[in-house]
Design an enzyme around this catalytic site. Sequence first.
Site, short mmCIF file in Angstrom:
data_model
loop_
_atom_site.label_atom_id
_atom_site.label_comp_id
_atom_site.label_asym_id
_atom_site.label_seq_id
_atom_site.Cartn_x
_atom_site.Cartn_y
_atom_site.Cartn_z
N LYS A 181 9.71 -15.63 -19.47
CA LYS A 181 8.73 -16.16 -18.51
C LYS A 181 9.45 -16.84 -17.35
CE LYS A 181 6.74 -20.14 -17.94
NZ LYS A 181 6.66 -20.16 -16.48
N GLU A 254 17.27 -27.05 -22.80
CA GLU A 254 18.34 -27.33 -21.84
C GLU A 254 17.69 -28.08 -20.70
OE1 GLU A 254 21.35 -26.79 -22.42
OE2 GLU A 254 21.20 -25.42 -24.09
N CYS A 288 21.73 -28.12 -12.46
CA CYS A 288 21.63 -29.17 -13.46
C CYS A 288 22.93 -29.95 -13.63
CB CYS A 288 21.20 -28.57 -14.78
SG CYS A 288 22.24 -27.20 -15.30
N GLU A 387 17.77 -38.23 -11.51
CA GLU A 387 18.35 -36.97 -11.02
C GLU A 387 17.60 -36.59 -9.75
OE1 GLU A 387 17.13 -33.41 -13.14
OE2 GLU A 387 19.03 -32.43 -12.74
P1 NAD Z 1 10.27 -27.46 -14.93
O1 NAD Z 1 10.43 -28.25 -16.15
O2 NAD Z 1 9.26 -27.88 -13.93
O3 NAD Z 1 9.91 -25.93 -15.26
C1 NAD Z 1 10.75 -25.13 -16.08
C2 NAD Z 1 9.94 -24.00 -16.66
O4 NAD Z 1 8.97 -24.53 -17.56
C3 NAD Z 1 9.15 -23.17 -15.67
O5 NAD Z 1 9.17 -21.81 -16.06
C4 NAD Z 1 7.74 -23.73 -15.80
O6 NAD Z 1 6.72 -22.81 -15.44
C5 NAD Z 1 7.67 -24.02 -17.28
N1 NAD Z 1 6.70 -25.03 -17.67
C6 NAD Z 1 6.17 -26.01 -16.92
N2 NAD Z 1 5.33 -26.76 -17.65
C7 NAD Z 1 5.34 -26.24 -18.91
C8 NAD Z 1 4.70 -26.59 -20.14
N3 NAD Z 1 3.87 -27.64 -20.22
N4 NAD Z 1 4.96 -25.85 -21.21
C9 NAD Z 1 5.82 -24.81 -21.16
N5 NAD Z 1 6.45 -24.43 -20.03
C10 NAD Z 1 6.22 -25.15 -18.91
O7 NAD Z 1 11.73 -27.40 -14.32
P2 NAD Z 1 12.19 -26.80 -12.93
O8 NAD Z 1 11.65 -27.70 -11.87
O9 NAD Z 1 11.87 -25.34 -12.89
O10 NAD Z 1 13.77 -26.95 -13.03
C11 NAD Z 1 14.45 -28.09 -12.61
C12 NAD Z 1 14.90 -28.94 -13.77
O11 NAD Z 1 15.57 -28.12 -14.72
C13 NAD Z 1 15.92 -30.00 -13.40
O12 NAD Z 1 15.63 -31.19 -14.08
C14 NAD Z 1 17.24 -29.45 -13.87
O13 NAD Z 1 18.24 -30.41 -14.14
C15 NAD Z 1 16.82 -28.72 -15.08
N6 NAD Z 1 17.78 -27.68 -15.39
C16 NAD Z 1 18.51 -27.80 -16.54
C17 NAD Z 1 19.46 -26.86 -16.83
C18 NAD Z 1 20.26 -26.92 -18.11
O14 NAD Z 1 20.83 -25.92 -18.48
N7 NAD Z 1 20.31 -28.02 -18.80
C19 NAD Z 1 19.69 -25.79 -15.96
C20 NAD Z 1 18.93 -25.71 -14.80
C21 NAD Z 1 17.96 -26.65 -14.53
#
Ligand code: NAD
Length: 487
Positions: A181, A254, A288, A387
């Site tokens: 997804k 993650e 991240c 962050e």
């Molecule tokens: P997000 O948490 O807003 O969304 C991530 C994914 O989760 C998207 O596909 C979104 O549609 C889905 N999602 C949203 N709400 C959900 C729910 N209630 N249940 C299930 N899925 C849901 O994150 P983002 O804004 O897309 O990414 C940025 C964040 O991700 C930053 O905090 C960054 O540090 C982190 N990140 C972490 C890593 C890592 O490997 N640790 C890598 C990249 C980004």
Amino acid sequence: MQKQSNNRLTPCYQTYKGNIINGEFVPTAETRRTIDPATEEPLFAAPLATRDDLDNAVQHARNAFKTWSKSPFAERSKLMLAYADAIEAHREELERLDTIESSKPLLVSKREFDNVLEWLRAFATMELKDDVFDQDDERIIYGTYNPVGVVAAIVPWNWPALLGLGKVGPALMTGNAVIMKPSPYTPYTDLKLGELAMSIYPPGVFQVLSGDDALGPWITEHPGIDVVTFTGSVRTGKLVAASCAKTLKKCILELGGNDALIVCQDVDIAKCLPKIATLSFINAGQICMLAKRLYVHEAIYDQFKEALVQFTKEHVKNGGGLEPGVMVGPVQNKMQYELLKGVYQDVKDSGYQVALGGSIPNSNKGYFAEPTIVDNPPDTARIVVEEPFGPIIPLQKWSSDEEVVERANSLRLGLGASVWAKDLVRAERMGRQLTAGSVWINSHFDVAPNIPFGGTKESGIGREWGLEGFKEFTDRTSLWVWKKIFD
Ligand code: NAD
């Protein structure tokens, strides 16, 4: 349903015929478009999955799992290599698409696809073999690694290709069926990656569903899904864990990071500065594991600050992702941009000094922010504890090893951390005390497909990549084999 099975992308990458379910394009009644972060114009029409689409995909995945889970390693490996080749044949188009939708500079997209190919080809060689826990003349006890079933891969917007396929690859190699997804902000590259897989994987083994904010929660609560592997924010990660708990499905998380980078006084500033500055600002800070808190020893603080400002002015070019030489593109989406504006405003309202930048342009189109260096804010400052996920970093002074390690460890996040020094004994001693999933000495943000990656504390649960990451997609069985039946 329209059957398509060649390994060509739809000629025009603006066209999306539907979600990828059971080896076919399945159109949706409604579609949705995301916004180009550089122009704020709508992009292409992408499918909008319904709950029925999800049910349908899960059912096909469960069927496909029955055969795929029994496929030999050699077969999985062959298909993974064929998939990597298909991606390579289309990489230019995919890189451009990645840049358009995620706002990252084209050079960074190219790097992402270099990694995608390296990762998939490495995964194709990685096999989990049984452990032998104990054996004697009478019996042998194995630990086996069995595929779990249906894995859902929930992907963020910043690295849709690498973070998506970084989950899909290991899940497939361990014999699971996968539903990927993409983020609603970046559906396009992932849909095209699914399209390329249609002619390679048996129907139902690898499916892609693009939808809106409703789709993620439907996935995490779905009883037909066995494992959720998620990358995203800490806030959403907690929602995912809570939702998975209802069906006690396993989740690998993650999550966000706020990495500390510690510079000791014996470094050669001219040598380490280009790398440190790049790892602070690249992709507008939207990775991240970038350096997000810079701690510089007080003996070299002023000199380091001056050099950092100079380098940033000269090399950290701000602009649209397709413009040449750009290191800092726009922020990817409006929601993130509004959060970031709050961080910039807080720096102003709190009266912190800035060594460079500090503002967000008012009128221009696109979600741009000025690369900014905040000069020695207090440890309690929002720019230190949160962050920012934008091109803004705090530079702070430190004086003793113990003190800086304690400050670096003081947050609830622990994704990455680094120490930079000529004295390797001292650097390693400090590094071993840092609480993070990855710690680097004289580097930051090194990752590799065979090295486990993940976070401590609120930065995550479980590991991706490496055989450690493969194990997350398996059930362990202790298999006792008695060589004959004893009374
Ligand atoms: P997000 O948490 O807003 O969304 C991530 C994914 O989760 C998207 O596909 C979104 O549609 C889905 N999602 C949203 N709400 C959900 C729910 N209630 N249940 C299930 N899925 C849901 O994150 P983002 O804004 O897309 O990414 C940025 C964040 O991700 C930053 O905090 C960054 O540090 C982190 N990140 C972490 C890593 C890592 O490997 N640790 C890598 C990249 C980004």
